[in-house]
Design a protein around this motif. Structure first.
Motif, PDB file in Angstrom:
ATOM      1  N   VAL A  51      18.624 -37.250   4.174  1.00  3.75           N
ATOM      2  CA  VAL A  51      17.946 -37.030   2.889  1.00  3.75           C
ATOM      3  C   VAL A  51      18.882 -36.353   1.895  1.00  3.75           C
ATOM      4  CG1 VAL A  51      16.038 -35.856   1.735  1.00  3.75           C
ATOM      5  CG2 VAL A  51      15.661 -36.960   3.944  1.00  3.75           C
ATOM      6  N   LEU A  52      19.674 -35.382   2.371  1.00  4.84           N
ATOM      7  CA  LEU A  52      20.624 -34.700   1.498  1.00  4.84           C
ATOM      8  C   LEU A  52      21.631 -35.682   0.915  1.00  4.84           C
ATOM      9  CD1 LEU A  52      21.829 -32.087   0.332  1.00  4.84           C
ATOM     10  CD2 LEU A  52      23.191 -31.875   2.438  1.00  4.84           C
ATOM     11  N   ALA A  53      22.110 -36.608   1.744  1.00  2.00           N
ATOM     12  CA  ALA A  53      23.056 -37.615   1.251  1.00  2.00           C
ATOM     13  C   ALA A  53      22.430 -38.444   0.141  1.00  2.00           C
ATOM     14  CB  ALA A  53      23.511 -38.521   2.397  1.00  2.00           C
ATOM     15  N   GLY A  54      21.173 -38.851   0.335  1.00  4.01           N
ATOM     16  CA  GLY A  54      20.486 -39.620  -0.699  1.00  4.01           C
ATOM     17  C   GLY A  54      20.379 -38.852  -2.003  1.00  4.01           C
ATOM     18  N   VAL A 127       7.803 -42.261   0.208  1.00  9.07           N
ATOM     19  CA  VAL A 127       8.254 -43.034  -0.951  1.00  9.07           C
ATOM     20  C   VAL A 127       9.461 -42.361  -1.595  1.00  9.07           C
ATOM     21  CG1 VAL A 127       7.648 -43.821  -3.269  1.00  9.07           C
ATOM     22  CG2 VAL A 127       6.019 -44.075  -1.396  1.00  9.07           C
ATOM     23  N   LEU A 128       9.384 -41.031  -1.761  1.00 10.62           N
ATOM     24  CA  LEU A 128      10.498 -40.303  -2.378  1.00 10.62           C
ATOM     25  C   LEU A 128      11.765 -40.450  -1.552  1.00 10.62           C
ATOM     26  CD1 LEU A 128      11.599 -38.448  -4.546  1.00 10.62           C
ATOM     27  CD2 LEU A 128      10.792 -36.478  -3.200  1.00 10.62           C
ATOM     28  N   CYS A 129      11.633 -40.331  -0.226  1.00 10.34           N
ATOM     29  CA  CYS A 129      12.793 -40.490   0.643  1.00 10.34           C
ATOM     30  C   CYS A 129      13.363 -41.904   0.544  1.00 10.34           C
ATOM     31  CB  CYS A 129      12.403 -40.174   2.086  1.00 10.34           C
ATOM     32  SG  CYS A 129      13.782 -40.207   3.244  1.00 10.34           S
ATOM     33  N   ARG A 312       9.815 -40.128   8.893  1.00  8.53           N
ATOM     34  CA  ARG A 312       9.439 -41.516   9.151  1.00  8.53           C
ATOM     35  C   ARG A 312      10.202 -42.469   8.234  1.00  8.53           C
ATOM     36  NH1 ARG A 312       8.925 -41.258  13.767  1.00  8.53           N
ATOM     37  NH2 ARG A 312       9.068 -43.492  13.455  1.00  8.53           N
ATOM     38  N   ALA A 313      10.419 -42.084   6.981  1.00 12.65           N
ATOM     39  CA  ALA A 313      11.146 -42.959   6.052  1.00 12.65           C
ATOM     40  C   ALA A 313      12.600 -43.102   6.479  1.00 12.65           C
ATOM     41  CB  ALA A 313      11.060 -42.403   4.631  1.00 12.65           C
TER      42      ALA A 313
END
Length: 520
Positions: A51-54, A127-129, A312-313
């Motif tokens: 998530v941090l990379a995104g 969705v955000l992820c 889950r994302a």
């Protein structure tokens, strides 16, 4: 000996294999999926890493998933392509090939788990992820094309093996950089190969056989007799083998038809449930948003919903794992950034569209089974049957949906096996050399493990391969951080080509190169 006779030969083999892999799988899994705490909520550190990379790439590239969306759709339609561009498959075929490897049981069972544990609000964070993951896919797939190997016969090889090896050497000139790149590339190949042979086919085959048996009567199913799993495994192996022998061109042709078909089947089923419960849509949407920020009824409150949704994302769309660039690198293009733009659509399709439709269906249906599952989870913290929860939601409008679900599971499984066969093959040839005989040996091994997976479950083996795949994210994302400036150059090069063409005359390579040098 009596115990072996009681378990049967297959059961004995499975137990022995699991006994060997148990300590290895447990140790690796404890590291890769080790948990950290935030505000009293524990979650795998690998999820935070993804998530941090995104988030970092979203900021670094100025929200490319938003400002580049229109251009991505144009490229997908072939607006900026030429028939003689280097590569093997079209942008659309590359996208469907990659999507076929990510859209699967995680979109059915995984979402059921997320909404059950994290509440309706987990959908918002999923969705955000997914939106953040779009920028990561853009980076890794641009690099996949930039550093791909183009072979004399017109075929190409790309992915983390190539961009970690050549890219790191370019970023860190000299012998140390070259050595580091080769080591990282070899590790990436090993991890992809392990998952390709152990997880990308065995698990899919096993779940397909299980679902077919469940829908045709469980223990009384005609497919529960001796030898039926073996027959189903052989059928799956023949289907997959017939496709993968033709290479990425054959895979692209199959997935370009299979992925839209299974997507239409599944999303149509979701739409039917939503239409049957149309009056409940406003309250369902409201509960998704309110649950995301209030955490009412959610284990761990707001942070709990956030962590479950992100987890889950991340497990669903594979952004940052380095697998998708292998398929995307085969695209016909001379501008790597074009496929990066197309690739960012992948998490949107997988997570924002498919996962959201599943979650909305579950929330709208609000079945007794879902509420019972939530109660069970609250009681013991472990009891969640995602597939059953999702299936029960569909049954509120479609009593016969389990049959459709079976078709969807089979299609998802076959498409995933086809794609991971290609990923594993590229890892295999990177490690053992590229030749027809080498590729045929790999294809036979891969298909053999499909049959084995249909007969046995190999729990520890599958746990091991899952851990190996996500360990790849640790190495891959370090490489993405190092090579992100090269992606910016490629994006500038493509944008300059569009400005140089004006009306699309295709001339302007000199101007493009000058622009790239200016960016450097």
């Amino acid at each position: 000996m009596a115990e072996e006779a009681e378990d049967g030969l297959l059961g004995t083999i499975e137990k022995k294999i699991n006994s060997v892999f148990d300590p290895v799988a447990t140790g690796l899994g404890d590291f890769v999926f080790g948990e950290v705490s935030l505000f009293g909520i524990t979650f795998p550190w690998i999820v935070a890493w993804l998530v941090l990379a995104g988030a970092v790439f979203t900021i670094y590239f100025g929200f490319i998933q938003v400002r580049g969306l229109k251009l991505a759709l144009q490229v997908l339609r072939g607006k900026h392509s030429k028939p003689d561009d280097p590569g093997e498959i079209t942008h659309f075929q590359a996208l469907t090939s990659a999507v076929s490897g990510t859209v699967g049981l995680g979109n059915i069972a995984g979402v059921g788990v997320a909404v059950t544990i994290g509440g309706a609000g987990a959908t918002f964070w999923m969705v955000l992820c997914g939106l953040l993951g779009m920028s990561t896919k853009f980076v890794e797939c641009t690099l996949g094309v930039r550093y791909r190997d183009q072979h004399p016969d017109g075929t190409v090889s790309g992915g983390p093996m190539q961009y970690l090896s050549k890219g790191v050497a370019e970023k860190l000139p000299g012998a140390p950089g070259k050595a580091i790149g080769k080591i990282l590339a070899a590790l990436a190949a090993i991890m992809i190969l392990f998952f390709g042979i152990g997880g990308g086919n065995m698990f899919q085959a096993n779940q397909t056989v299980t679902q077919i048996r469940n829908i045709t009567g469980g223990d009384d199913s005609p497919f529960s007799g001796d030898g039926t799993a073996l027959i189903l495994g052989i059928v799956l192996a023949v289907i997959v083998g017939a496709v993968i022998i033709g290479g990425i061109k054959s895979i692209g042709k199959v997935t370009s038809r299979l992925v839209p078909s299974m997507g239409i089947i599944y999303i149509s089923a979701c739409a039917i449930v939503i239409l049957f419960n149309a009056t409940e849509v406003p309250s369902a949407v409201s509960s998704i948003f309110s649950g995301a920020f209030t955490g009412e009824g959610v284990v761990g409150g707001v942070i709990g919903a956030l962590i479950v949704g992100f987890t889950r994302a991340a497990f669903s769309n594979e952004a940052g794992l380095g697998s998708a660039p292998i398929a995307h690198s085969a695209v016909k293009t001379k501008y790597p950034a074009t496929e990066g733009l197309v690739a960012l659509l992948e998490p949107f399709i997988d997570t924002v569209v498919v996962c959201t439709m599943t979650a909305l269906t579950i929330v709208i249906a609000d079945t007794t089974l879902w509420n019972d599952a939530k109660a069970d989870y609250a009681a013991d913290g472990t009891t969640v049957d995602g597939v059953t929860v999702t299936s029960s939601a569909f049954e509120t409008a479609l009593p016969w949906f389990p049959h459709i679900l079976t078709v969807a599971v089979v299609l998802f499984a076959i498409s995933t096996m086809i794609t991971w066969a290609y990923y594993g093959q590229k890892a295999w040839t990177h490690l053992f050399g590229r030749s027809k005989s080498s590729e045929r040996v790999y294809q036979l091994v891969f298909c053999a493990f499909i049959v084995i997976g249909a007969v046995l479950s190999f729990g520890s083996v599958l746990a091991f391969t899952d851990a190996v795949l996500f360990l790849l994210a640790l190495i891959n994302i370090i490489g993405l951080y190092l090579l992100a400036p090269f992606v910016k150059r490629e994006l500038a090069r493509f944008q300059q080509s569009l400005r140089s063409r004006g009306g699309g005359d295709g001339d302007g390579d000199d101007k493009e190169l000058a622009a790239v040098e200016e960016v450097r």
